[in-house]
Design an enzyme around this catalytic site. Sequence first.
Site, mmCIF file in Angstrom:
data_model
loop_
_atom_site.group_PDB
_atom_site.id
_atom_site.type_symbol
_atom_site.label_atom_id
_atom_site.label_comp_id
_atom_site.label_asym_id
_atom_site.label_seq_id
_atom_site.Cartn_x
_atom_site.Cartn_y
_atom_site.Cartn_z
ATOM 1 N N GLU A 209 0.820 -1.213 0.000
ATOM 2 C CA GLU A 209 0.000 0.000 0.000
ATOM 3 C C GLU A 209 0.854 1.264 0.000
ATOM 4 O O GLU A 209 1.615 1.498 0.934
ATOM 5 C CB GLU A 209 -0.911 0.032 1.230
ATOM 6 C CG GLU A 209 -1.815 1.255 1.244
ATOM 7 C CD GLU A 209 -2.725 1.315 2.453
ATOM 8 O OE1 GLU A 209 -3.677 2.126 2.436
ATOM 9 O OE2 GLU A 209 -2.486 0.564 3.424
ATOM 10 N N GLU B 184 -12.076 2.288 5.177
ATOM 11 C CA GLU B 184 -10.996 2.526 6.137
ATOM 12 C C GLU B 184 -10.985 4.010 6.488
ATOM 13 O O GLU B 184 -10.185 4.791 5.978
ATOM 14 C CB GLU B 184 -9.637 2.097 5.573
ATOM 15 C CG GLU B 184 -8.555 2.113 6.652
ATOM 16 C CD GLU B 184 -7.169 1.818 6.120
ATOM 17 O OE1 GLU B 184 -6.361 1.247 6.865
ATOM 18 O OE2 GLU B 184 -6.885 2.182 4.966
#
Length: 249
Positions: A138, A234
């Site tokens: 990520e 998220e």
Amino acid sequence: MRFSANLGFLFRDLALPDAIRAAKRYGFAAVELHWPYDTDASVVAEALAETDLPLLGINTARGDVAAGDFGLSALPGREVEARAAIDQAIEWAAATGCRNIHVMAGKSSGEEAFAAFTGNVRYAAAAASPHGIGLLLEPLNTRDAPGYFLPDLSSALRVVDATQGAAKVMFDCYHMQIMRGDLLASVAAHLDRIGHIQFAAVPDRAEPDHGEVDYGWLLRAIVEAGYTGMFGAEYRPATGSFSWMERFA
């Protein structure tokens, strides 16, 4: 449209098994975690089985947080620690049926860091593959995670390509909007190398129903572009409302 609850931010007032049950009650189709290692994997596995929710991902341990660590795998000279964190994540993921592990790079730069990271990603892929566990990388924006080894999409794609697809990108729309924008074009151009997509409001990282990005439009457009996975919520809740789920579905 299927949404996953990231329990690193959502339902934090509950014990992890109860947070999984809460995600089910609110209509989420899956869950994902940050660093769940303080909770016994068997207890989490029971809650997942009870709710019939898949666990999409966990992160490798950050290292010595007090000393500033935010991942270990791109830190030259710390391969032993990095691979211990990878082994820990694989063991925990295998015990819970978790589908993916986010291999956290850490704060570093340069070609030695790149060599360390690609070597650790290859190690992780070889160890995770027998369990059917995938790997994710990520990129994190430089505002929230200054000095992180993967600050943008191109840096993550370089690692994916150098490891012959041993991992895929976890494309967090929040981070990518801050660093580049043009989210739909970025996803569409690299869809074959993206393994999971997350989202949150920009710039406050709260509920995704306001801010710079029109997620009601964007997420549908990403599906139309060919993405078949779930979208990971998220975000840091500010209102506690999940009304956005009905609006985006």
